[in-house]
Design a protein around this motif. Structure first.
Motif, short mmCIF file in Angstrom:
data_model
loop_
_atom_site.label_atom_id
_atom_site.label_comp_id
_atom_site.label_asym_id
_atom_site.label_seq_id
_atom_site.Cartn_x
_atom_site.Cartn_y
_atom_site.Cartn_z
N ILE A 141 0.85 -1.18 0.00
CA ILE A 141 0.00 0.00 0.00
C ILE A 141 0.89 1.24 0.00
CG2 ILE A 141 -1.97 -1.12 1.12
CD1 ILE A 141 -1.00 0.01 3.79
N GLU A 146 -4.87 3.20 3.34
CA GLU A 146 -5.27 2.17 2.38
C GLU A 146 -5.36 0.80 3.05
OE1 GLU A 146 -3.23 4.38 -1.48
OE2 GLU A 146 -2.51 2.41 -0.87
N LYS A 147 -5.44 0.82 4.38
CA LYS A 147 -5.49 -0.42 5.16
C LYS A 147 -6.47 -0.24 6.30
CE LYS A 147 -2.17 -3.45 7.63
NZ LYS A 147 -3.05 -3.87 8.69
N GLU A 194 -7.12 -4.39 2.66
CA GLU A 194 -6.08 -3.52 2.11
C GLU A 194 -6.31 -3.27 0.62
OE1 GLU A 194 -2.41 -4.85 5.07
OE2 GLU A 194 -2.45 -5.59 3.00
N TRP A 195 -5.79 -2.16 0.14
CA TRP A 195 -5.84 -1.82 -1.29
C TRP A 195 -4.50 -2.24 -1.90
CZ3 TRP A 195 -6.16 3.92 -3.37
CH2 TRP A 195 -6.22 3.90 -4.78
N LEU A 196 -4.42 -3.51 -2.34
CA LEU A 196 -3.17 -4.07 -2.85
C LEU A 196 -3.11 -4.12 -4.37
CD1 LEU A 196 -2.71 -7.15 -0.46
CD2 LEU A 196 -1.80 -4.83 -0.19
N ARG A 198 -3.99 -2.61 -8.12
CA ARG A 198 -4.23 -1.29 -8.69
C ARG A 198 -3.69 -1.21 -10.10
NH1 ARG A 198 -2.54 2.67 -4.89
NH2 ARG A 198 -2.35 1.13 -3.26
#
Length: 245
Positions: A141, A146-147, A194-196, A198
């Protein structure tokens, strides 16, 4: 043009194939990038035929993990530039558009080894000067917002990821839909999201396709959401702007 990327966490089940078939029918991607396939080249050929794609590139898995596959339709021209266990990098031409680069990328799952992933990104940025889109599961991230859940990520890890993207001239494309693309799928107070996954791109790619967007789709068998990237040089849906950092 539509590009779909998904960390499938293994394609060895009938459910995984049915999910892929539904994704193909519902969204009609012209390029499909699959990460952590955990199947052989022979099995991926069967998937290609049954899903109706014309071409494929496959990196076989090692041990009990890994594996990357890129599938594409017949109206897409794809030329391989490079590959490793962590990426497939190609040159793309579609619908008479100008030539550009597409990289399917998988960041190392172990934090202590992730610097190798960023070194790979650096190397890729120094070859073939074309507008570039890089999509995949970076396993990192950019900031702790973003977590959600669990311990905060080390600022050193966050900084290393940011520096890698900055060095390569890659900018996050933002997203439509839910923010988090990965979940440990716990139903208690141990839930972590989480935003992993992208899409990131270079400035000249953004100029070439200024109305592109990234959609975070539903979670199905995998613990990762699939991503749908609409590559567009003209506006299609008014007001359908991605959330950008």
């Amino acid at each position: 043009m539509k590009v779909m990327v998904w960390n499938v966490r293994g394609l060895g089940s009938g459910l995984a194939f049915r999910t892929l078939l539904n994704l193909k029918q519902n969204h009609n991607p012209e390029v499909l990038i699959l990460l952590e396939t955990k199947v052989t080249h022979v099995v991926m050929e069967s998937f290609r035929v049954n899903l109706g794609f014309s071409g494929k590139l496959v990196m076989n898995y090692v041990g009990h993990s890994g594996g990357i596959c890129m599938l594409w339709m017949g109206n897409i021209s794809v030329d391989l530039l490079s590959y490793t266990q962590s990426h497939i990098d190609v040159q793309v031409v579609s619908h008479g558009l100008k030539t550009w680069r597409l990289t399917g990328f998988y960041g190392h799952p172990e934090a202590t080894q992730r610097h190798h992933s960023w070194a790979l990104l650096w190397c890729l940025s120094e070859v073939v000067d074309l507008p570039r889109l890089c999509v995949g599961d970076f396993n990192e991230i950019l900031c702790n917002s973003e977590k959600e859940g669990g311990l905060e990520r080390s600022h050193l890890l966050l900084d290393n990821f940011r520096k890698a993207l900055n060095y390569c001239g890659l900018e996050d494309l933002g997203f439509l839909g839910p923010q988090f693309t990965w979940s440990n799928r716990r139903n208690d107070n141990q839930l972590i999201q989480e935003w992993l996954d992208r899409g990131v791109s270079t400035f000249n790619w953004n100029q070439m396709f200024p109305f592109s967007s990234v959609k975070h789709l539903d979670l199905w068998p995998s613990d990762h959401r699939s991503l749908l990237i609409e590559v567009a040089n003209t506006r299609r849906n008014q007001g359908n702007e991605s959330v950008r950092r």
